[in-house]
Design an enzyme around this catalytic site. Structure first.
Site, PDB file in Angstrom:
ATOM      1  N   ARG A   1      -3.984  -0.797   8.640  1.00  0.00           N
ATOM      2  CA  ARG A   1      -3.349  -0.538   7.543  1.00  0.00           C
ATOM      3  C   ARG A   1      -1.998  -0.363   7.379  1.00  0.00           C
ATOM      4  O   ARG A   1      -1.511   0.334   7.950  1.00  0.00           O
ATOM      5  CB  ARG A   1      -4.333   0.815   6.903  1.00  0.00           C
ATOM      6  CG  ARG A   1      -3.810   1.091   5.607  1.00  0.00           C
ATOM      7  CD  ARG A   1      -4.627   2.542   5.201  1.00  0.00           C
ATOM      8  NE  ARG A   1      -5.980   2.278   5.048  1.00  0.00           N
ATOM      9  CZ  ARG A   1      -6.744   2.008   4.325  1.00  0.00           C
ATOM     10  NH1 ARG A   1      -6.083   1.162   3.357  1.00  0.00           N
ATOM     11  NH2 ARG A   1      -7.929   1.619   4.231  1.00  0.00           N
TER      12      ARG A   1
ATOM     13  N   GLU B   1     -12.983  -3.936   7.293  1.00  0.00           N
ATOM     14  CA  GLU B   1     -12.796  -5.065   6.158  1.00  0.00           C
ATOM     15  C   GLU B   1     -11.814  -5.870   6.529  1.00  0.00           C
ATOM     16  O   GLU B   1     -10.790  -5.562   6.606  1.00  0.00           O
ATOM     17  CB  GLU B   1     -12.712  -4.175   4.872  1.00  0.00           C
ATOM     18  CG  GLU B   1     -12.871  -5.223   3.585  1.00  0.00           C
ATOM     19  CD  GLU B   1     -12.416  -4.433   2.463  1.00  0.00           C
ATOM     20  OE1 GLU B   1     -12.089  -5.189   1.464  1.00  0.00           O
ATOM     21  OE2 GLU B   1     -12.693  -3.386   2.149  1.00  0.00           O
TER      22      GLU B   1
ATOM     23  N   ARG C   1       0.714  -1.202   0.136  1.00  0.00           N
ATOM     24  CA  ARG C   1       0.050   0.091  -0.088  1.00  0.00           C
ATOM     25  C   ARG C   1       0.903   1.271   0.024  1.00  0.00           C
ATOM     26  O   ARG C   1       1.765   1.287   0.987  1.00  0.00           O
ATOM     27  CB  ARG C   1      -0.970  -0.059   1.347  1.00  0.00           C
ATOM     28  CG  ARG C   1      -1.960  -0.955   1.354  1.00  0.00           C
ATOM     29  CD  ARG C   1      -2.737  -0.955   2.653  1.00  0.00           C
ATOM     30  NE  ARG C   1      -3.816  -2.016   2.735  1.00  0.00           N
ATOM     31  CZ  ARG C   1      -5.031  -2.156   1.832  1.00  0.00           C
ATOM     32  NH1 ARG C   1      -5.459  -1.272   1.273  1.00  0.00           N
ATOM     33  NH2 ARG C   1      -5.693  -3.067   2.173  1.00  0.00           N
TER      34      ARG C   1
ATOM     35  N   ARG D   1      -5.187  -8.081   9.381  1.00  0.00           N
ATOM     36  CA  ARG D   1      -6.542  -7.879   9.911  1.00  0.00           C
ATOM     37  C   ARG D   1      -7.264  -8.723  10.572  1.00  0.00           C
ATOM     38  O   ARG D   1      -8.063  -8.708  11.538  1.00  0.00           O
ATOM     39  CB  ARG D   1      -7.315  -7.184   8.862  1.00  0.00           C
ATOM     40  CG  ARG D   1      -6.908  -5.973   8.174  1.00  0.00           C
ATOM     41  CD  ARG D   1      -7.800  -5.152   7.310  1.00  0.00           C
ATOM     42  NE  ARG D   1      -7.146  -4.070   6.844  1.00  0.00           N
ATOM     43  CZ  ARG D   1      -7.848  -3.252   5.929  1.00  0.00           C
ATOM     44  NH1 ARG D   1      -9.153  -3.490   5.516  1.00  0.00           N
ATOM     45  NH2 ARG D   1      -7.256  -2.094   5.360  1.00  0.00           N
TER      46      ARG D   1
ATOM     47  N   SER E   1     -13.023  -9.591   0.843  1.00  0.00           N
ATOM     48  CA  SER E   1     -13.967  -9.193  -0.268  1.00  0.00           C
ATOM     49  C   SER E   1     -13.963 -10.122  -1.429  1.00  0.00           C
ATOM     50  O   SER E   1     -13.251 -10.826  -1.486  1.00  0.00           O
ATOM     51  CB  SER E   1     -13.523  -7.516  -0.848  1.00  0.00           C
ATOM     52  OG  SER E   1     -12.332  -7.916  -1.307  1.00  0.00           O
TER      53      SER E   1
END
Length: 231
Positions: free
Chosen positions: A39, A127, A24, A180, A130
């Protein structure tokens, strides 16, 4: 891997699992999400991929979602399936599957599910996974097609210049985003005393065989292994 590929119809659906590292560029920006493990700049995750016929992609999307919910329920997260249009967040539910509205979709996705876990440290949902159905968006760019059984052309698996072959549909989903999941497991499993000090940690028993340390966390906290730690 599949660029310029023409699948035989009997080869579909094609399912793959991959482990990779994600990066990221925005990590390090200010804000609550930049703190801790939620994050980070680099993380490891398990990805689920599928290539299907055009009529199969909706069914495959539900199959991927079932695999994901099986993983998270196996970790002790109770879940519920909701549409974001009518979403009412219940803080006692540790894990939710969201059918995302169109304004939340990426440019490649036709439909998307987000899976969120309740994270007490953030005081919000976060989150953890997904699933996206991209229809033929990626297949057109990569020229991934398939040959229906009623097609008279029986040439090999390299794409021909014929315009008669349909484009395949592609799907992708996250099997496990490790940082996460660690956040969700630790924060939902933490046991606090009246002074809000951590005195114990409840973790799912399915992870015990992978645990390399002992069952104590410092001089005062102890790990408890349970079949349904967040129930």
């Amino acid at each position: 891997m599949f660029a310029e590929r023409v699948f035989k119809e009997k080869e579909l659906p094609c399912r793959l699992v991959g482990v990779g590292h994600a990066f990221r560029s925005e990590a390090g920006s200010r804000g609550a999400e930049a703190r801790g493990l939620y994050r980070v700049h680099q993380f490891t995750k398990v990805e689920l991929f599928a290539v299907t016929e055009q009529e199969q992609s909706s069914t495959m999307m539900e199959e991927i979602r079932r695999i994901q919910t099986e993983i998270f329920t196996g970790l002790g997260f109770p879940f519920r399936f909701v549409s974001t249009i009518y979403l009412i967040q219940e803080v006692h539910s540790a894990f939710s599957v969201l059918d995302m509205p169109t304004e939340e979709l990426g440019h490649a996705a036709y439909r998307k599910y987000d899976i969120e876990a309740w994270m007490p440290g953030r005081g919000d949902w976060g989150e953890i996974s997904s699933t996206s159905n991209c229809l033929d968006f990626q297949a057109r760019r990569l020229h991934i097609r398939y040959r229906p059984v009623n097609c008279s052309d029986t040439s090999g698996t390299v794409a021909s210049k014929s315009k008669g072959l349909p484009f395949a549909h592609t799907l992708n989903g996250t099997g496990a985003a490790i940082p996460r999941l660690i956040v969700a497991l630790l924060e939902n499993g933490a046991q606090l005393n009246e002074a809000e000090q951590v005195v114990g940690l409840v973790l799912p028993s399915v992870l015990r065989r992978f645990w390399l340390a002992g069952d104590t966390l410092g001089p005062y906290a102890r790990i408890t292994w349970a079949d349904s730690p967040t129930a």
